[in-house]
Design an enzyme around this catalytic site. Structure first.
Site, PDB file in Angstrom:
ATOM      1  N   ASP A  44       0.831  -1.204   0.000  1.00 40.24           N
ATOM      2  CA  ASP A  44       0.000   0.000   0.000  1.00 40.24           C
ATOM      3  C   ASP A  44       0.869   1.258   0.000  1.00 40.24           C
ATOM      4  O   ASP A  44       1.803   1.386   0.795  1.00 40.24           O
ATOM      5  CB  ASP A  44      -0.920  -0.012   1.226  1.00 40.24           C
ATOM      6  CG  ASP A  44      -2.110   0.910   1.062  1.00 40.24           C
ATOM      7  OD1 ASP A  44      -1.945   2.018   0.517  1.00 40.24           O
ATOM      8  OD2 ASP A  44      -3.212   0.521   1.476  1.00 40.24           O
ATOM      9  N   THR A  80      -7.038   4.121  -1.492  1.00 42.89           N
ATOM     10  CA  THR A  80      -6.786   2.691  -1.339  1.00 42.89           C
ATOM     11  C   THR A  80      -7.886   1.793  -1.918  1.00 42.89           C
ATOM     12  O   THR A  80      -7.619   0.925  -2.745  1.00 42.89           O
ATOM     13  CB  THR A  80      -6.569   2.366   0.143  1.00 42.89           C
ATOM     14  OG1 THR A  80      -5.400   3.064   0.576  1.00 42.89           O
ATOM     15  CG2 THR A  80      -6.391   0.872   0.376  1.00 42.89           C
ATOM     16  N   ASP A 200       2.198   2.583   3.420  1.00 43.88           N
ATOM     17  CA  ASP A 200       1.159   3.609   3.496  1.00 43.88           C
ATOM     18  C   ASP A 200       1.125   4.214   4.897  1.00 43.88           C
ATOM     19  O   ASP A 200       1.062   5.432   5.062  1.00 43.88           O
ATOM     20  CB  ASP A 200      -0.203   3.007   3.139  1.00 43.88           C
ATOM     21  CG  ASP A 200      -1.303   4.053   3.066  1.00 43.88           C
ATOM     22  OD1 ASP A 200      -1.267   4.883   2.138  1.00 43.88           O
ATOM     23  OD2 ASP A 200      -2.169   4.069   3.961  1.00 43.88           O
ATOM     24  N   ASP A 247      -1.351   0.728  -4.848  1.00 44.18           N
ATOM     25  CA  ASP A 247      -2.613   1.368  -5.205  1.00 44.18           C
ATOM     26  C   ASP A 247      -2.422   2.825  -5.621  1.00 44.18           C
ATOM     27  O   ASP A 247      -3.222   3.377  -6.364  1.00 44.18           O
ATOM     28  CB  ASP A 247      -3.616   1.250  -4.049  1.00 44.18           C
ATOM     29  CG  ASP A 247      -2.987   1.537  -2.683  1.00 44.18           C
ATOM     30  OD1 ASP A 247      -1.756   1.764  -2.603  1.00 44.18           O
ATOM     31  OD2 ASP A 247      -3.735   1.532  -1.689  1.00 44.18           O
TER      32      ASP A 247
HETATM   33  P1  AMP Z   1      -6.106   4.989   3.009  1.00 44.65           P
HETATM   34  O1  AMP Z   1      -7.079   5.706   3.888  1.00 44.65           O
HETATM   35  O2  AMP Z   1      -6.460   5.155   1.570  1.00 44.65           O
HETATM   36  O3  AMP Z   1      -4.708   5.368   3.316  1.00 44.65           O
HETATM   37  O4  AMP Z   1      -6.283   3.442   3.340  1.00 44.65           O
HETATM   38  C1  AMP Z   1      -5.271   2.603   3.878  1.00 44.65           C
HETATM   39  C2  AMP Z   1      -5.867   1.705   4.916  1.00 44.65           C
HETATM   40  O5  AMP Z   1      -6.878   0.889   4.363  1.00 44.65           O
HETATM   41  C3  AMP Z   1      -4.892   0.698   5.504  1.00 44.65           C
HETATM   42  O6  AMP Z   1      -4.098   1.243   6.506  1.00 44.65           O
HETATM   43  C4  AMP Z   1      -5.810  -0.368   6.043  1.00 44.65           C
HETATM   44  O7  AMP Z   1      -6.114  -0.138   7.386  1.00 44.65           O
HETATM   45  C5  AMP Z   1      -7.075  -0.219   5.227  1.00 44.65           C
HETATM   46  N1  AMP Z   1      -7.302  -1.442   4.444  1.00 44.65           N
HETATM   47  C6  AMP Z   1      -6.539  -1.926   3.455  1.00 44.65           C
HETATM   48  N2  AMP Z   1      -7.053  -3.084   2.955  1.00 44.65           N
HETATM   49  C7  AMP Z   1      -8.164  -3.326   3.664  1.00 44.65           C
HETATM   50  C8  AMP Z   1      -9.151  -4.355   3.638  1.00 44.65           C
HETATM   51  N3  AMP Z   1      -9.081  -5.361   2.769  1.00 44.65           N
HETATM   52  N4  AMP Z   1     -10.161  -4.279   4.515  1.00 44.65           N
HETATM   53  C9  AMP Z   1     -10.260  -3.245   5.387  1.00 44.65           C
HETATM   54  N5  AMP Z   1      -9.372  -2.253   5.466  1.00 44.65           N
HETATM   55  C10 AMP Z   1      -8.330  -2.274   4.618  1.00 44.65           C
HETATM   56 ZN    ZN Z   2      -3.492   2.936  -0.132  1.00 46.00          ZN
HETATM   57 ZN    ZN Z   3      -3.138   5.840   2.631  1.00 47.63          ZN
END
Ligand code: AMP
Ligand code: ZN
Ligand code: ZN
Length: 415
Positions: A44, A80, A200, A247
């Protein structure tokens, strides 16, 4: 002599098998035919240029015997859930329906990535993920975490899947994936997803250039090393196509680059469904023009669009879950309000954020791949992540669903 004997016996055996109505047997020494597989690993927020950071040794080793893209261009918004789901469906968010990490639907209510009930609800997830394509064509799939993998989509889940757990140790994830790979040919999943969040997390907390982000790169790179060693131990290097993707990238944010929405708008009069760096704003009925006029052209780092007028290259107009007003911050800027800004600790705070225009180099994601179907030692120009579904379907030999991508756009990746 042995050769010529075999060339005589084999067709005979095949003929007998055909007559008996079963598949031709292969010589025992060769074992059963081994169909090509795909292992799709997401790091990520692993920006494309992290490959050149000192810690990424296994990634560079993989690239040396495979393909590296100059960068992979995410879908808009570069968040994400929208992008993980684009990678596995080949559809842009306006077509697959996961238009943000936080979104609203008139029937389904609010979607949040932390809400298990929402991520299990089939009706949020449009399109056809690669594991559904596989399972519906009689090919098993497995997922060690991936957005969408916990929902039943088109009546189908991967044969093997896991409930998301942010804290699950890397070793447990790797051990399970290697166990899946070690299964007998007949039952082993042919498409497997695996996910790591470290880069990430560090990117958000400390920024893309921070030493803590180097440590996160080192951790996921070690995980990759363990996976590759395991594949070699199983003798599957010529069977498994390993695809390393992200991503989106990561941009440095700063408490000095804030856009305060309530300087322009009474926030009591709108619903800000998602905040930054893409503000999804739902005005009250009949008030879209008022809100648009209040925001448009008011801050030099904020682009403001009515729904339907978002630039076509961002592919972000069609879906009902897209709000009537979409405001996009310039690279490195954060959209917030005065109350939130005041709650931040004093002093300049540097962190990281993503979600911005996918064409920005800061949003570029990693793509490195190697395996029996992948070209060797090649760097390919940047390509959009909508093509990865078609690439995976091609590598495994599946009939792909109709998508926004195509195998022709990524032929340079193929051997
Ligand atoms: P973002 O807010 O775009 O930075 O999202 C990143 C976060 O999405 C990660 O730190 C995870 O906690 C969450 N995440 C990633 N994959 C999954 C999943 N399959 N199910 C639930 N949460 C997820
Ligand atoms: Zn991400
Ligand atoms: Zn993020």
């Amino acid at each position: 002599m042995i050769r010529s004997l075999r060339s005589f016996v084999a067709p005979l055996a095949a003929l007998v098998a055909l007559a008996l109505g079963c598949a031709p047997a292969r010589p025992a020494a060769e074992g059963p035919a081994r169909a090509p597989r795909v292992l799709l690993i997401a790091f990520d927020g692993f920006r494309h240029d992290y490959v050149d950071r000192p810690a990424a040794v296994n990634l560079r080793r993989l690239a040396a015997r495979g393909v590296r893209a100059e960068r992979m261009i995410p879908a808009f918004p570069s968040k994400t859930f929208p992008n993980h789901y684009t990678l596995v469906t080949g559809l842009t968010p306006e077509h697959h329906g996961i238009v943000a990490n936080v979104m609203k639907d008139p029937v389904l209510g609010t979607f949040r990535t932390s809400d298990t009930l929402a991520i299990w609800e089939s009706r949020w997830w449009g399109g056809e993920p690669i594991w559904v394509t596989a399972e519906q064509q009689g090919v098993r799939a497995a997922s060690y975490f991936w957005p969408g993998s916990e929902a039943v989509i088109k009546g189908t889940r991967p044969t093997y899947w896991e409930r998301y757990d942010h804290e699950r140790p890397h070793a447990a994830r790797i051990a399970q994936v290697l166990e899946w790979l070690a299964m007998p040919e007949a039952t082993a999943p042919k498409v497997i997803t695996l996910y790591f969040s470290d880069t990430d997390d560090a990117g958000h907390n400390f920024g893309p250039l921070a030493p803590q982000t180097d440590s996160a790169i080192a951790r996921v790179d070690r995980a990759l090393g363990a996976v590759l060693d395991g594949i070699d131990r199983l003798g599957l290097r010529d069977v498994v196509n390993v695809l390393i993707v992200a991503d989106h990238g990561m941009s440095e944010s700063s408490s000095e680059r804030l856009i305060l929405l309530d300087d322009y708008l009474d926030l009591a009069t709108v619903d800000v469904v998602d905040w930054t760096p893409v503000a999804a704003i739902q005005p009250r009925a009949g008030e879209t023009e008022r809100v648009y006029a209040a925001l448009k052209g008011k801050h030099p780092a904020l682009e403001v669009y009515r729904k339907g007028e978002v630039p076509a290259r961002l592919h972000f107009n069609a879906h009902p879950r897209i709000t009537p007003i979409v405001a996009i911050a310039a690279d490195g800027w954060t959209i917030t309000d005065r109350a939130r800004a005041a709650r931040r600790p004093p002093g300049v705070r540097i962190g990281g954020q993503h979600g911005y225009d996918p064409e920005l180099p800061s949003m570029g994601a990693v793509f490195v791949a190697a395996g029996p179907g992948i070209a060797q030692g090649r760097t390919v120009p940047a390509f959009r992540n909508v093509h990865v579904y078609a690439l995976m379907a091609h590598l495994i030999g599946l009939r792909p669903a109709a998508t926004d991508g195509s195998i022709d756009s990524v032929r340079a990746v193929l051997r």
